[in-house]
Design an enzyme around this catalytic site. Structure first.
Site, PDB file in Angstrom:
ATOM      1  N   GLU A   1       0.867  -1.184   0.000  1.00 20.39           N
ATOM      2  CA  GLU A   1       0.000   0.000   0.000  1.00 20.39           C
ATOM      3  C   GLU A   1       0.909   1.241   0.000  1.00 20.39           C
ATOM      4  OE1 GLU A   1      -1.852   0.119   3.850  1.00 20.39           O
ATOM      5  OE2 GLU A   1      -3.404   1.548   3.233  1.00 20.39           O
TER       6      GLU A   1
ATOM      7  N   LYS B   1      -9.502   1.907  -1.593  1.00 14.35           N
ATOM      8  CA  LYS B   1      -9.660   1.232  -0.290  1.00 14.35           C
ATOM      9  C   LYS B   1     -10.954   1.649   0.399  1.00 14.35           C
ATOM     10  CE  LYS B   1      -6.905   0.458   3.944  1.00 14.35           C
ATOM     11  NZ  LYS B   1      -5.674   0.901   4.643  1.00 14.35           N
TER      12      LYS B   1
ATOM     13  N   CYS C   1      -4.741  -3.641   2.623  1.00 16.10           N
ATOM     14  CA  CYS C   1      -4.403  -3.670   4.041  1.00 16.10           C
ATOM     15  C   CYS C   1      -5.584  -3.964   4.961  1.00 16.10           C
ATOM     16  CB  CYS C   1      -3.682  -2.382   4.431  1.00 16.10           C
ATOM     17  SG  CYS C   1      -2.620  -2.647   5.893  1.00 16.10           S
TER      18      CYS C   1
END
Ligand code: ACM
Length: 270
Positions: A42, A115, A149
């Site tokens: 990320e 995300k 993540c």
């Protein structure tokens, strides 16, 4: 789908806000491999411990190879070395900034994911994505799902990728919580998918905060077995050979079809 494909991670240690130098280093490391799917962390080109939104805005680039020097450099290397690369970066879209990841192949940008589950101070800087994480059918590799993540903490994320046919999950990360790498063994096992978690390593001190990232990037099989794992502190690129078709057999035994059972009982039939 080819029987065997090469997949792996590039674990890096970016310097906060030094995008040019970080990108140069990534391209240098990518040059060590050919014909593979490589997952990077990320925010791999900028670092993570931003102090304020202005810094993030300055570092953000559009998800467009023609308008982003970072993505252009990755696309160039992907084309030259026949690579598919999944990499996290701060994405500028109009007035908004997303914590995004792209899939770039030899012919350019193939997918974008913003995300959904932002972690802690990320909420100060980024807008959460509002589209489901993508599953991309990549010729020769099978179906690649992307999540970023902290998405790991919500099993629905990986499950939704599996329900939409992912054979493997590409998982760029900057891990802060200690449980992810173990939890991903369960995510792989319960969905019977390969997963590639690319974590970063190193310590970042910026704006009065220090964060240590613990590396140990990993490739897991659909049984949750570790096929490759990185050191906790070193930059490293690692590739293993897998057969993505093994992720299409969800059965645990003849009488236990695995996730298909859940699907029939909990979800409406198609
Ligand atoms: C995280 O989602 N980077 C902890």
């Amino acid at each position: 789908m080819a029987k065997e494909v090469r997949v792996g991670f590039l674990q890096n240690n970016p310097e906060i806000l030094n995008t040019k130098s970080n990108t140069r280093r990534i391209v240098e490391l990518l040059d060590e491999v050919q014909d593979a799917l490589i997952v990077l962390p990320e925010l791999a080109t900028t670092g993570y411990a931003f102090e304020n939104k202005y810094e993030v805005a300055e570092a953000a680039e559009p998800a467009d190879v023609a308008r982003s020097p970072v993505l252009e450099a990755i696309a160039d290397k992907a084309a030259r070395n026949s690579l598919h690369v999944v990499i996290g970066f701060p994405e500028l879209s109009g007035e908004l900034i997303y914590n995004s990841a792209v899939l770039i192949g030899p012919s350019g940008l193939q997918a974008l994911y913003r995300k959904i589950h932002l972690f802690d101070r990320e909420k100060l800087f980024f807008t959460p994505g509002d589209a489901p994480p993508p599953v991309i059918d990549v010729t020769g590799y099978g179906r690649i799902g992307i999540m970023i993540c902290y998405d790991w903490y919500f099993p629905e994320t990986a499950r939704s990728l599996a329900f939409r046919g992912a054979d493997m999950i590409a998982h760029p990360a900057n891990l802060v919580l200690p449980w992810c790498l173990d939890a991903m063994k369960t995510r792989s096992l319960e969905n019977r998918v390969f997963s590639i978690t690319a974590n970063r390593c190193g310590t970042e001190s910026h704006g009065g905060r220090t964060i240590r990232f613990y590396g140990r990037s990993q490739v897991l099989s659909p049984d949750g077995n570790v096929l490759a794992v990185a050191d906790d502190a070193q930059e490293e690129i690692r590739v293993v050979t897998i057969d993505p078709a093994t992720a299409r057999d969800k059965a645990i035994s003849q009488r236990n079809p695995g996730m298909c059972e859940v699907r029939r009982r909990l979800l409406p039939l198609e």
